[in-house]
Design an enzyme around this catalytic site. Structure first.
Site, mmCIF file in Angstrom:
data_model
loop_
_atom_site.group_PDB
_atom_site.id
_atom_site.type_symbol
_atom_site.label_atom_id
_atom_site.label_comp_id
_atom_site.label_asym_id
_atom_site.label_seq_id
_atom_site.Cartn_x
_atom_site.Cartn_y
_atom_site.Cartn_z
ATOM 1 N N THR A 71 0.602 -1.004 0.132
ATOM 2 C CA THR A 71 0.094 -0.195 -0.033
ATOM 3 C C THR A 71 0.725 1.249 0.004
ATOM 4 O O THR A 71 2.067 1.047 0.559
ATOM 5 C CB THR A 71 -0.907 -0.006 1.306
ATOM 6 O OG1 THR A 71 -0.214 -0.061 2.422
ATOM 7 C CG2 THR A 71 -2.039 -1.345 1.210
ATOM 8 N N THR B 296 1.363 4.432 1.522
ATOM 9 C CA THR B 296 1.819 5.032 2.592
ATOM 10 C C THR B 296 2.767 4.204 3.289
ATOM 11 O O THR B 296 4.022 4.273 3.761
ATOM 12 C CB THR B 296 1.142 5.477 3.707
ATOM 13 O OG1 THR B 296 0.303 6.542 3.137
ATOM 14 C CG2 THR B 296 1.607 6.043 4.991
ATOM 15 N N CYS B 297 2.538 2.872 3.392
ATOM 16 C CA CYS B 297 3.420 1.762 3.845
ATOM 17 C C CYS B 297 4.870 1.618 2.971
ATOM 18 O O CYS B 297 5.743 1.551 3.607
ATOM 19 C CB CYS B 297 2.603 0.474 4.021
ATOM 20 S SG CYS B 297 1.238 0.562 4.768
ATOM 21 N N SER B 298 4.593 1.443 1.765
ATOM 22 C CA SER B 298 5.441 1.376 0.857
ATOM 23 C C SER B 298 6.505 2.386 0.601
ATOM 24 O O SER B 298 7.859 2.381 0.339
ATOM 25 C CB SER B 298 5.112 0.846 -0.452
ATOM 26 O OG SER B 298 4.478 -0.549 -0.292
#
Length: 237
Positions: free
Chosen positions: A123, A125-127
């Site tokens: 996803t 923001t996570c990546s």
């Protein structure tokens, strides 16, 4: 033409053989009823002093009281500073590309560890922000005494393995899969994203843990990314 039968509840429960054409009877114990079927076999009379049979035969729910529905389950309180982190089993692929199961306590007992979680692998923001921040600051975290940097997500280990490979510069962050969200539930940090088609996921958070005790609990609200970054954990060290 239907046969008219007079019967009592206990005998009906023990002696009634119904065809697929006749729905289950509904009655109270001790009260005779008239049943209609094209095929029935009854003989004898039955006592009328077993009211315990009535609830299960009167259309009420037969669900066991020991198995609560989703609405009846109490959510765990979110983990907080001063709490001991629960143990649990997570999955990951080791350096030999072998699938392993590991207990959280075996990774964190007697150590200083950072456990951070993301709502989902791959996803944005996570990546692009959350994981890269910990990878870029891993050496600094290590220099301040952090022994383990653990990334948790409610994804299967194959997805986590593929996601980890997108960070070729990573040397210290372990990607751990909580496929059924059991450990996330144990932390009290589950996030219901069913409306977005993602089911149960983890809230975004970062915990600083020393010998299994939580020293800092940076837990995000909603989809925010403000307090769970590597920079915020560095401030807590």
């Amino acid at each position: 033409m239907c046969d008219l039968l007079e019967l009592d509840a206990p005998k009906a429960a023990n002696g009634f053989r119904r065809s697929t054409a006749w729905p289950a009877p509904k009655f109270k114990a001790g009260q005779p009823i008239v049943a209609c079927s094209h095929r029935s076999e009854f003989t004898g009379a039955a006592p009328t002093s077993e009211p315990s049979l009535a609830p299960s035969l009167s259309g009420q729910s037969l669900r066991s009281p020991s198995v609560p529905s989703g609405q009846e389950r109490r959510a765990m309180a979110p983990i907080a500073v001063g709490d001991a982190i629960p143990d649990g089993t997570l999955a990951y692929f080791d350096e030999q590309d072998q699938l392993q199961q590991v207990s959280v306590h075996s990774l964190a007992a007697g150590k200083k560890a950072v456990l951070f979680a993301v709502p989902g692998a791959f996803t944005p923001t996570c990546s692009l922000k959350h994981v890269p921040g910990f990878i870029e600051n891993a050496e600094v975290l290590k220099s301040k005494g952090v022994d383990e940097i653990l990334c948790l997500s409610v994804n299967d280990p194959f997805v986590m393995k593929a996601w980890a490979k997108t960070f070729p510069d990573n040397k210290h962050v372990k990607f751990l899969a909580d496929g059924s969200a059991k450990y996330t539930h144990a932390l009290g940090l589950e996030l219901d994203l069913s409306e977005k088609g993602l089911g149960t996921r983890s809230r975004r958070f970062a915990l600083l843990v020393e010998d299994l005790k939580v020293k800092a609990a940076n837990i995000e609200s909603g989809g925010e990314f403000t307090v769970s970054s590597a920079d915020e954990i560095l401030k807590a060290l």
